[in-house]
Design a protein around this motif. Structure first.
Motif, PDB file in Angstrom:
ATOM      1  N   TYR A 135      23.824  86.074  80.889  1.00  0.00           N
ATOM      2  CA  TYR A 135      23.548  84.665  81.166  1.00  0.00           C
ATOM      3  C   TYR A 135      22.061  84.403  81.411  1.00  0.00           C
ATOM      4  CZ  TYR A 135      28.508  83.976  81.083  1.00  0.00           C
ATOM      5  OH  TYR A 135      29.802  83.924  80.661  1.00  0.00           O
ATOM      6  N   GLY A 186      29.892  79.179  81.044  1.00  0.00           N
ATOM      7  CA  GLY A 186      30.395  80.538  80.894  1.00  0.00           C
ATOM      8  C   GLY A 186      30.923  80.790  79.495  1.00  0.00           C
ATOM      9  N   GLY A 196      32.355  79.709  87.189  1.00  0.00           N
ATOM     10  CA  GLY A 196      31.908  79.433  85.832  1.00  0.00           C
ATOM     11  C   GLY A 196      31.560  80.650  84.999  1.00  0.00           C
ATOM     12  N   PHE A 197      31.980  81.855  85.438  1.00  0.00           N
ATOM     13  CA  PHE A 197      31.687  83.049  84.638  1.00  0.00           C
ATOM     14  C   PHE A 197      32.174  82.901  83.209  1.00  0.00           C
ATOM     15  CE2 PHE A 197      32.371  85.291  88.836  1.00  0.00           C
ATOM     16  CZ  PHE A 197      31.047  85.578  89.032  1.00  0.00           C
ATOM     17  N   PHE A 198      33.412  82.448  83.075  1.00  0.00           N
ATOM     18  CA  PHE A 198      34.046  82.446  81.756  1.00  0.00           C
ATOM     19  C   PHE A 198      34.455  81.041  81.332  1.00  0.00           C
ATOM     20  CE2 PHE A 198      35.445  86.471  83.878  1.00  0.00           C
ATOM     21  CZ  PHE A 198      34.480  87.261  83.279  1.00  0.00           C
ATOM     22  N   VAL A 211      27.069  90.775  83.208  1.00  0.00           N
ATOM     23  CA  VAL A 211      27.266  89.328  83.147  1.00  0.00           C
ATOM     24  C   VAL A 211      25.962  88.613  83.478  1.00  0.00           C
ATOM     25  CG1 VAL A 211      28.526  87.407  84.163  1.00  0.00           C
ATOM     26  CG2 VAL A 211      29.698  89.538  83.699  1.00  0.00           C
ATOM     27  N   ILE A 218      24.156  76.487  87.493  1.00  0.00           N
ATOM     28  CA  ILE A 218      25.501  76.745  88.016  1.00  0.00           C
ATOM     29  C   ILE A 218      25.800  78.229  87.946  1.00  0.00           C
ATOM     30  CG2 ILE A 218      27.966  76.350  87.656  1.00  0.00           C
ATOM     31  CD1 ILE A 218      27.287  73.625  86.533  1.00  0.00           C
ATOM     32  N   LEU A 219      25.491  78.822  86.791  1.00  0.00           N
ATOM     33  CA  LEU A 219      25.775  80.255  86.618  1.00  0.00           C
ATOM     34  C   LEU A 219      24.932  81.099  87.554  1.00  0.00           C
ATOM     35  CD1 LEU A 219      26.107  80.436  82.757  1.00  0.00           C
ATOM     36  CD2 LEU A 219      27.883  80.928  84.432  1.00  0.00           C
TER      37      LEU A 219
END
Lengths: 536, 204
Positions: free
Chosen positions: B41, A244, A236-238, B37, B135-136
């Motif tokens: 987030y 994401g 789910g990064f992007f 990243v 989730i992230l």
């Protein structure tokens, strides 16, 4: 090869018999010169494949509707063309071929700092290339994302993305290893007396390039890794569905890939800075300014990635900041151009094929650079974004810059590499046809972009037909020129006239040894007392 | 400058170390991408990251931090040992380093399998029902600690290779730059964990 002239007692690097025989004497050789040629041969093969793909795309675009292939094939062709050209040829090209071959010779060293690592880089390069290209032949069809692997399409598409992305990831290691090797070589192995300000400009360009390779490549590495994880594990990064952000992918990708543009162009500028003083028979104008602008480009190049994303939705502040920074990076490039032109001023010029390549470079590179200014301007960019204009611009910079410098370098250093001369007449005819074809191919695309033809499109409306015919015809002309150029070079490697040690009467160190160079480059490490390009 | 007989015998310890340092920079930047990243987030989902971080066992995390710090010390001591020409002690200290790395991996295994048995792993049905932030968080947790674990394995392989060289007397008190480089690499692995530990376990 027994008829090659013996200029001294030591065998030259082509004749030298090591522990291995046949092809193994090459693929297990840690000699930087042989490794340079290994890269050259692999790249010429890959370049031919990618160029033919480009030609096929242009033939498809000669008329609206389906001409010779369907839309999906077209998508996979431009993807493979992009991946091969960018990751396999243009980014590693000049440093891997000419850097490996000439860096030690130009700074008076016997080899690079880590010869075994150097060979390993080539092996990794071949492994990465094989994996990336294997995507074409098995799985659910060739990748169709374009070379940028933009999310979220790159993990949604059903095509065989994994090998392509993994291959590009592996190629990063090769790039980093070469970069580290060159930096250490230049820091530790310059000949006695060669201080930094006496180092020739091609090594300087490689120095800037190596730092970008080392500092930028890991970012694209981890970004590609995230694509792999995203496809295999749904992290789910992007992926917007999982929280994401696809724009974050673009940021990470261009944080590398914009500096990568300077990995492509800096060594090219270095080559031109070698060719011009040699044939102008003059000291280069503004040596220090060229060095400083090389480092300035390497530095500012990190801060302009946002200009690829003007239409992706960024804050207003980010938009105009990136626009201003993009204009700033043009200054050091312009400084170099002015220095080259100033070197030519009142020079007694010796017109030879490499010099003609350098002149053609100046012409196309300026068109590429100025169209870059158009794209760097925010308002113009919004109109021209993702049109054929952009395609024309980056082909003028990438092919017109790096490609011309690559062939220029090949013609300039050919006698040193192979100990033979190519046929000058055919070389010039090939260049003339290639240059005409090149401009016929890409100039109409500026116009097409301005009147609104999008890039990457397989089909177009009747309105765009005329310029596309001209452009496709140019592609055929350009390929014919390339065939003449490459045939001439391949043929001359066996049958050309024997070259002397310094056919161009140049002054840098690589011309002081025999052609082709002996195995250990220098019997006696030279002591440098003068600046390079000391012609007066 | 004394002339080497052949370029393959060219030796430059300073150069070898410079090369290793530059490589370490690239590794840090590789993780740097993931750190960016993570920060993006975390900034976008502060509450979810807070909740999710509480699920992780700070005790195991702390134990593993201590293990890696000690192993960094033993590899550094092995470099001193070789300088004192004490081959046996060098080998013992290097084995201790590898042993500690193994303990780290065993802890990691229990930690991961614990989470997985609770149904928390990328793409799992349980996780898909959680909020996007969670989730992230777990996606990043598995990706970053996983990549770190791969580096541990590479480090162990590197140190094991150097042990063979020490045992064969190819590395001695006056020629130990490869041992030093393996030590540098191991410090890097340690250092990255020092950043991962607070990001995932401590900031809640």
């Amino acid at each position: 090869m027994s008829d090659t002239v013996i200029q001294n007692h030591e065998p030259n690097y082509l004749e030298y018999k090591g522990r291995y025989k046949g092809i193994f004497a090459w693929i297990f050789s840690t000699d930087h010169k042989r490794i340079g040629l290994l890269y050259l041969y692999s790249m010429l093969v890959l370049f031919s494949i990618a160029a033919i793909l480009g030609l096929l795309m242009k033939i498809e675009l000669i008329a609206p509707g389906r001409t010779i292939m369907d839309a999906q094939t077209y998508n996979s062709f431009f993807t493979l063309h992009g991946i091969t050209m960018i990751f396999l040829i243009v980014v590693p090209g000049l440093p891997a071929v000419f850097g490996n071959f000439f860096l030690p010779l130009m700074i008076g060293a016997k080899d690079v700092a880590f010869p075994k690592l150097n060979l390993l880089s080539w092996w990794i390069y071949i492994l990465g290339a094989a994996i990336a290209l294997s995507a074409q032949f098995f799985g659910d069809g060739p990748p169709d994302t374009g070379w940028t692997f933009y999310a979220p399409y790159s993990f949604r598409t059903g095509t065989n993305m994994l090998p392509a992305v993994t291959g590009a990831f592996i190629l990063g290691f090769s790039s980093i290893a070469t970069g580290i090797n060159f930096i250490v070589t230049m820091h530790r192995m310059r000949a006695p007396g060669m201080d930094w300000m006496k180092m020739p400009l091609f090594p300087w360009a490689l120095y800037g390039t190596s730092w970008i390779q080392v500092l930028a490549t890991p970012i694209v590495g981890v970004t590609l890794l995230m694509i792999v994880l995203e496809r295999t594990m749904q992290i789910g990064f992007f992926d917007p569905a999982l929280g994401g952000d696809p724009i974050l992918y673009q940021h990470l990708f261009w944080i590398y890939s914009h500096p990568a543009v300077y990995i492509m162009i800096l060594p090219a500028m270095g080559v031109i800075s070698e060719i011009i003083p040699t044939f102008a028979r003059k000291t280069i104008f503004g040596y220090k300014a060229i060095v400083i602008s090389t480092l300035a480009i390497a530095f500012v190049g990190y801060f302009v990635w946002g200009h690829h994303m003007f239409t992706s939705g960024m804050s207003g502040t980010a938009l105009y900041t990136f626009s201003i920074l993009t204009f700033l990076v043009a200054i050091p490039s312009a400084i170099k151009i002015f220095n080259w032109v100033a070197t030519l001023h009142k020079a007694s010029i010796d017109i030879q094929t490499p010099f003609l390549w350098a002149l053609c470079f100046l012409f196309v590179f300026m068109i590429g650079g100025l169209s870059g200014m158009v794209l760097g301007a925010l308002s113009a960019n919004v109109h021209l974004h993702d049109t054929a204009f952009v395609v024309a611009h980056f082909h003028f910079i990438v092919f017109g810059g790096t490609g011309y410098a690559f062939f220029g370098a090949l013609h300039y250093w050919y006698p040193k590499m192979f100990g033979r001369m190519y046929d000058k007449g055919w070389a010039n005819i090939g260049l003339a046809i290639f240059f005409t074809g090149f401009n016929t191919l890409y100039l109409p695309m500026f116009y097409l972009g301005m009147i609104g033809m999008p890039r990457r499109y397989y089909d177009y409306v009747e309105e765009f037909h005329g310029p596309n015919i001209v452009s496709s015809f140019g592609a055929m002309l350009m390929i014919s020129g390339l065939v003449i150029i490459i045939t001439n070079l391949v043929r001359s490697a066996r049958k050309g006239e024997i070259a002397e040690a310094d056919p161009w009467k140049s002054k840098t160190l690589e011309w002081t040894v025999a052609s082709p160079p002996p195995l250990e480059n220098f019997a006696e490490i030279p002591v440098v007392t003068k600046r390079p390009y000391d012609y007066e | 400058m004394n002339k080497p007989a052949h370029i393959d015998e060219h030796r430059d310890d300073e150069g070898a170390k410079t090369g290793m340092w530059i490589f370490i920079f690239t590794e840090l930047i590789l993780f740097g991408g993931l750190f960016i990243v993570y920060s993006v987030y975390r900034y976008l989902n502060p509450a979810a990251f807070h909740l999710a971080a509480e699920e992780l066992d700070t005790f195991i995390g702390t134990v593993n931090t201590v293990i890696l710090l000690v192993s960094s010390m033993t590899i550094a001591m092995s470099i001193s040992a070789i300088q004192y020409k004490n081959k046996k002690l060098t080998l013992i200290l290097m084995s201790v380093t590898i042993l500690l790395a193994a303990v780290f991996m065993v802890n990691k295994y229990f930690e991961w399998s614990g989470k997985i048995s609770h149904g928390i792993y990328p793409g799992s049905p349980t996780l898909m029902e959680a909020s996007q932030g969670e989730i992230l968080f777990f996606g990043l947790y598995y990706a970053m600690t996983g990549l770190h674990a791969i580096h541990i394995i590479i480090g162990v392989a590197f140190i094991a290779y150097v042990m063979v060289l020490v045992a064969k007397d190819e590395i001695q008190h006056d020629n130990f730059v490869i041992l030093e480089n393996s030590g540098l690499y191991w410090h890097l692995v340690d250092l990255i964990w020092i950043f991962l530990f607070p990001l995932f376990y401590l900031i809640t």
